[in-house]
Write an enzyme that holds these catalytic residues in place. Structure first.
Site, PDB file in Angstrom:
ATOM      1  N   SER A  30      -3.841   3.965   2.369  1.00 53.94           N
ATOM      2  CA  SER A  30      -2.948   2.617   3.006  1.00 53.94           C
ATOM      3  C   SER A  30      -2.146   3.227   4.025  1.00 53.94           C
ATOM      4  O   SER A  30      -1.820   2.788   5.061  1.00 53.94           O
ATOM      5  CB  SER A  30      -1.988   2.463   1.865  1.00 53.94           C
ATOM      6  OG  SER A  30      -2.752   1.615   0.978  1.00 53.94           O
ATOM      7  N   ARG A  31      -1.941   4.651   3.933  1.00 57.36           N
ATOM      8  CA  ARG A  31      -1.302   5.513   5.071  1.00 57.36           C
ATOM      9  C   ARG A  31      -1.916   5.633   6.040  1.00 57.36           C
ATOM     10  O   ARG A  31      -1.591   6.067   7.507  1.00 57.36           O
ATOM     11  CB  ARG A  31      -0.329   6.610   4.538  1.00 57.36           C
ATOM     12  CG  ARG A  31       0.577   6.131   3.631  1.00 57.36           C
ATOM     13  CD  ARG A  31       1.493   7.504   3.247  1.00 57.36           C
ATOM     14  NE  ARG A  31       2.678   7.124   2.479  1.00 57.36           N
ATOM     15  CZ  ARG A  31       2.775   7.031   1.073  1.00 57.36           C
ATOM     16  NH1 ARG A  31       1.721   7.605   0.216  1.00 57.36           N
ATOM     17  NH2 ARG A  31       3.910   6.783   0.473  1.00 57.36           N
ATOM     18  N   GLN A  64      -1.813  12.004 -10.361  1.00 61.76           N
ATOM     19  CA  GLN A  64      -1.087  10.600 -11.006  1.00 61.76           C
ATOM     20  C   GLN A  64      -1.908  10.387 -12.201  1.00 61.76           C
ATOM     21  O   GLN A  64      -1.330   9.956 -13.267  1.00 61.76           O
ATOM     22  CB  GLN A  64      -1.157   9.817 -10.013  1.00 61.76           C
ATOM     23  CG  GLN A  64      -0.919   8.323 -10.597  1.00 61.76           C
ATOM     24  CD  GLN A  64      -0.558   7.263  -9.348  1.00 61.76           C
ATOM     25  OE1 GLN A  64       0.475   7.195  -8.999  1.00 61.76           O
ATOM     26  NE2 GLN A  64      -1.573   6.253  -9.115  1.00 61.76           N
ATOM     27  N   GLY A  93      -0.227  -2.559  -3.137  1.00 59.92           N
ATOM     28  CA  GLY A  93      -0.838  -3.454  -1.901  1.00 59.92           C
ATOM     29  C   GLY A  93      -1.333  -2.673  -0.690  1.00 59.92           C
ATOM     30  O   GLY A  93      -1.733  -1.459  -0.770  1.00 59.92           O
ATOM     31  N   ILE A  98     -12.863   6.634  -2.334  1.00 61.12           N
ATOM     32  CA  ILE A  98     -13.726   6.200  -1.395  1.00 61.12           C
ATOM     33  C   ILE A  98     -13.359   6.761  -0.150  1.00 61.12           C
ATOM     34  O   ILE A  98     -12.295   6.956  -0.005  1.00 61.12           O
ATOM     35  CB  ILE A  98     -13.733   4.644  -1.805  1.00 61.12           C
ATOM     36  CG1 ILE A  98     -13.600   4.113  -2.996  1.00 61.12           C
ATOM     37  CG2 ILE A  98     -14.320   3.959  -0.805  1.00 61.12           C
ATOM     38  CD1 ILE A  98     -15.239   4.392  -3.560  1.00 61.12           C
ATOM     39  N   HIS A 120      -7.205  -1.447   0.541  1.00 55.85           N
ATOM     40  CA  HIS A 120      -8.382  -1.304   1.144  1.00 55.85           C
ATOM     41  C   HIS A 120      -9.637  -0.922   0.288  1.00 55.85           C
ATOM     42  O   HIS A 120      -9.471  -1.315  -0.848  1.00 55.85           O
ATOM     43  CB  HIS A 120      -8.165  -0.063   1.814  1.00 55.85           C
ATOM     44  CG  HIS A 120      -7.734   1.036   1.298  1.00 55.85           C
ATOM     45  ND1 HIS A 120      -8.459   1.757   0.141  1.00 55.85           N
ATOM     46  CD2 HIS A 120      -6.214   1.823   1.044  1.00 55.85           C
ATOM     47  CE1 HIS A 120      -7.403   2.876  -0.587  1.00 55.85           C
ATOM     48  NE2 HIS A 120      -6.486   2.868  -0.057  1.00 55.85           N
ATOM     49  N   HIS A 131      -9.299   0.511  -3.360  1.00 50.31           N
ATOM     50  CA  HIS A 131      -8.631  -0.588  -4.535  1.00 50.31           C
ATOM     51  C   HIS A 131      -9.733  -1.458  -4.715  1.00 50.31           C
ATOM     52  O   HIS A 131      -9.778  -1.845  -6.143  1.00 50.31           O
ATOM     53  CB  HIS A 131      -7.469  -1.254  -3.673  1.00 50.31           C
ATOM     54  CG  HIS A 131      -6.440  -0.504  -3.417  1.00 50.31           C
ATOM     55  ND1 HIS A 131      -5.737  -0.241  -2.055  1.00 50.31           N
ATOM     56  CD2 HIS A 131      -5.267   0.245  -3.907  1.00 50.31           C
ATOM     57  CE1 HIS A 131      -4.974   0.403  -2.063  1.00 50.31           C
ATOM     58  NE2 HIS A 131      -4.516   0.810  -3.248  1.00 50.31           N
TER      59      HIS A 131
HETATM   60  O1  PAF Z   1      -0.995   4.543  -7.024  1.00 52.91           O
HETATM   61  C1  PAF Z   1      -0.221   3.706  -6.708  1.00 52.91           C
HETATM   62  O2  PAF Z   1      -0.433   2.851  -5.921  1.00 52.91           O
HETATM   63  C2  PAF Z   1       1.156   3.586  -7.168  1.00 52.91           C
HETATM   64  O3  PAF Z   1       1.592   5.045  -7.651  1.00 52.91           O
HETATM   65  C3  PAF Z   1       0.973   2.902  -8.408  1.00 52.91           C
HETATM   66  C4  PAF Z   1       0.179   3.528  -9.761  1.00 52.91           C
HETATM   67  C5  PAF Z   1       0.612   1.450  -8.310  1.00 52.91           C
HETATM   68  C6  PAF Z   1       2.460   2.663  -9.330  1.00 52.91           C
HETATM   69  O4  PAF Z   1       3.518   2.210  -8.326  1.00 52.91           O
END
Ligand code: PAF
EC number: 6.3.2.1
Length: 278
Positions: A185-186, A152, A30, A175, A33, A36
């Site tokens: 987001s931070r 990740q 969530g 981006i 921005h 996403h």
């Molecule tokens: O990248 C993220 O926002 C999180 O690590 C994810 C992949 C949604 C898992 O909670």
């Protein structure tokens, strides 16, 4: 459309699949921005239906991290998703995602003991657990992740390969704001002064990229260039500056094949990350 229950989402997806629709999936926490939004738009362009999950995953936060204060605004997120063309926003409640007596974990070794994994113990176990649960629930054809969280992406790709999960992982570019700061987001936590100071991340990476383009091969030299630039900024404190093999995330001494140049820097209390692959 907002869906909160796993059962409801599953029956919707089963109905789509009976119709022969392809399904794209964008997992998020969530506070959405443009970063996403670009993932959602890419998913919309490549699939018949798109599910976006909005779930602040408790298992990927350390005890002293910002789980409680992590920004949450589901109404704003829902609007952004619908405007970007998503079919469903899945916003489960924590109780439905995690049983009180859960006893199963998912952990990827090696790749997770460096970079952010070394600094945030248990973080990737939480990410792998929640992402594997979402992939089981949504059963997408393709799942979309941002390159900003480079480690990740590498960890999820390895997990998907090792567990034979039938999904294609699509990586989308970072981006940035007009001045170069990677969207996060931070970023909303940054004061005006910190916001200016945060530009040191993209600036130091640009210097490094220029050197590598000029055929500098020594990882030690490139790392020093980045560190020197960051150290000039009084509000910045280096968490790590690493140059590793872009797939295995193993250390390299010289730049011979594709490398990931990744940094994590505290600006005041806010930890920001940025990277590029060369
Ligand atoms: O990248 C993220 O926002 C999180 O690590 C994810 C992949 C949604 C898992 O909670």
């Amino acid at each position: 459309m907002l869906v909160k229950e796993i059962k409801e989402l599953r029956s919707l997806i089963k109905a789509w699949k009976r119709e022969g629709f392809t399904v794209g999936f964008v997992p998020t926490m969530g506070s959405l921005h443009e970063g996403h939004e670009s993932l959602i738009k890419k998913a919309v362009s490549e699939n018949d239906k798109v599910v976006v999950s909005v779930f602040v995953n408790p298992t990927q936060f350390g005890p002293n991290e910002d789980y409680d204060s992590y920004p949450r605004d589901i109404d704003k997120d829902l609007t952004l998703c619908m405007n970007a063309g998503a079919s469903v926003v899945f916003n489960p409640i924590s109780k439905e995602m995690y049983f009180d007596n859960k006893s199963t974990g998912v952990s990827v070794s090696g790749l997770t003991s460096v970079l952010c994994g070394a600094k945030r113990p248990g973080h990737f176990d939480g990410v792998c657990l929640v992402v594997s649960k979402f992939l089981n629930i949504v059963t997408p054809d393709k799942a979309y992740f941002g390159q900003k969280d480079a480690q990740q992406v590498a960890v999820i790709k390895r997990m998907v390969r090792d567990l034979n999960i039938d999904v294609e992982i699509v990586t989308c570019p970072i981006i940035r704001e007009e001045d170069g700061l990677a969207k996060s987001s931070r970023n909303i936590y940054l004061s005006d002064e910190e916001r200016k100071a945060a530009l040191v991340l993209s600036r130091s990476l640009s210097l490094a990229r220029k050197e590598i383009k000029n055929r500098e091969k020594s990882v030690g030299k490139i790392r020093n260039i980045i560190k020197k630039e960051i150290t000039k900024e009084p509000l910045a404190k280096i968490d790590y500056v690493e140059i590793v093999d872009s797939e295995s995330l193993e250390n390299v001494e010289n730049i011979e094949k594709s490398v990931l140049v990744a940094i994590a820097v505290f600006i005041g209390k806010i930890r920001l990350i940025d990277n590029f692959i060369f």
